[in-house]
Design a protein around this motif. Structure first.
Motif, PDB file in Angstrom:
ATOM      1  N   GLU A 299      32.453 -14.951   2.343  1.00 38.09           N
ATOM      2  CA  GLU A 299      33.396 -13.828   2.185  1.00 38.09           C
ATOM      3  C   GLU A 299      32.674 -12.614   1.601  1.00 38.09           C
ATOM      4  O   GLU A 299      32.883 -11.483   2.046  1.00 38.09           O
ATOM      5  N   HIS A 300      31.823 -12.842   0.607  1.00 35.56           N
ATOM      6  CA  HIS A 300      31.069 -11.740  -0.004  1.00 35.56           C
ATOM      7  C   HIS A 300      30.061 -11.144   0.989  1.00 35.56           C
ATOM      8  O   HIS A 300      29.863  -9.938   1.012  1.00 35.56           O
TER       9      HIS A 300
ATOM     10  N   ALA B 232      32.068  -9.004   3.330  1.00 40.85           N
ATOM     11  CA  ALA B 232      32.514  -7.794   2.627  1.00 40.85           C
ATOM     12  C   ALA B 232      31.360  -6.803   2.494  1.00 40.85           C
ATOM     13  O   ALA B 232      31.551  -5.588   2.664  1.00 40.85           O
ATOM     14  N   TYR B 233      30.151  -7.307   2.227  1.00 42.37           N
ATOM     15  CA  TYR B 233      28.984  -6.418   2.145  1.00 42.37           C
ATOM     16  C   TYR B 233      28.762  -5.716   3.482  1.00 42.37           C
ATOM     17  O   TYR B 233      28.563  -4.499   3.546  1.00 42.37           O
TER      18      TYR B 233
ATOM     19  N   GLN C  64      30.834  -5.120   5.895  1.00 39.91           N
ATOM     20  CA  GLN C  64      31.908  -4.176   6.195  1.00 39.91           C
ATOM     21  C   GLN C  64      31.833  -2.908   5.348  1.00 39.91           C
ATOM     22  O   GLN C  64      32.306  -1.858   5.776  1.00 39.91           O
ATOM     23  N   ASN C  65      31.256  -3.002   4.157  1.00 42.88           N
ATOM     24  CA  ASN C  65      31.221  -1.864   3.233  1.00 42.88           C
ATOM     25  C   ASN C  65      29.815  -1.321   3.002  1.00 42.88           C
ATOM     26  O   ASN C  65      29.599  -0.539   2.073  1.00 42.88           O
TER      27      ASN C  65
END
Length: 189
Positions: free
Chosen positions: A157-158, A161-162, A164-165
């Motif tokens: 998940e992290h 998220a990285y 995507q951001n």
């Protein structure tokens, strides 16, 4: 443009780090060779960009002449402080890795007793970005054993998220957190 800046930052910082750390890295390599038989470095196949297999450099932390997975005295120290990861700066210069990105998992890594891809169906989405020596998951303490399903899933998940951001400022933030977590406090795994 962000990817071009990221690559430039990777090369400049990796070369700078290798030049500054060269004397310590050479001494560490000698210590590894003097305290246990075998080479100072080893390569391990890991998943890279788009799922290609890359050979990742690490300092050897285990005995090579034993059938068990015994860690050497020097190996305990370099693992605890994550110094065993520093040869990956060569992977960064070579272009296989970045300083920051999803950590490259060993090929066929299992999680919670099964395939990572079964546990986390979108697992392969992490391969759309070049793997890094450190990443958002590691900077948030999600490193180590993959036996716990929730922790293994949180790691992915992290990573997602990285991706995507992603931006250069996030990379710098992760670098600072990694240095503090892994090298200064010694809380690495």
């Amino acid at each position: 443009m962000q990817i071009v800046l990221k690559r430039g930052m990777d090369v400049v910082l990796a070369v700078f780090a290798l030049v500054i750390l060269a004397p310590a890295l050479v001494l560490l390599g000698i210590a590894i060779c003097l305290t246990s038989r075998g080479p100072a470095l080893f390569c391990q196949d890991r998943d890279g960009l788009n799922g290609t297999v890359i050979s990742v450099y690490k300092f050897r932390s285990m005995y090579v002449d034993r059938s068990d997975a015994a860690v050497t005295p020097v190996g305990r120290f370099i693992r605890r402080t994550s110094i065993d990861e520093l040869p990956q700066l060569l992977n960064v210069i070579r272009g296989d890795m970045s300083l920051i990105g999803p950590r490259p998992h060993p090929v066929g890594l299992r999680a919670a007793g099964g395939s990572y891809e079964v546990l986390v169906p979108y697992y392969c989405a992490r391969h759309v970005m070049k793997p890094g020596i450190s990443g958002w998951a590691q900077a948030n303490g999600l490193r180590g054993s993959t036996e716990d399903a929730a922790a293994a899933e949180a790691r992915i998940e992290h990573d997602i998220a990285y991706i995507q951001n992603f931006n250069i400022l996030l990379d710098i933030r992760i670098m600072i957190r990694t240095v503090l977590r892994e090298f200064v406090t010694g809380t690495g795994y």
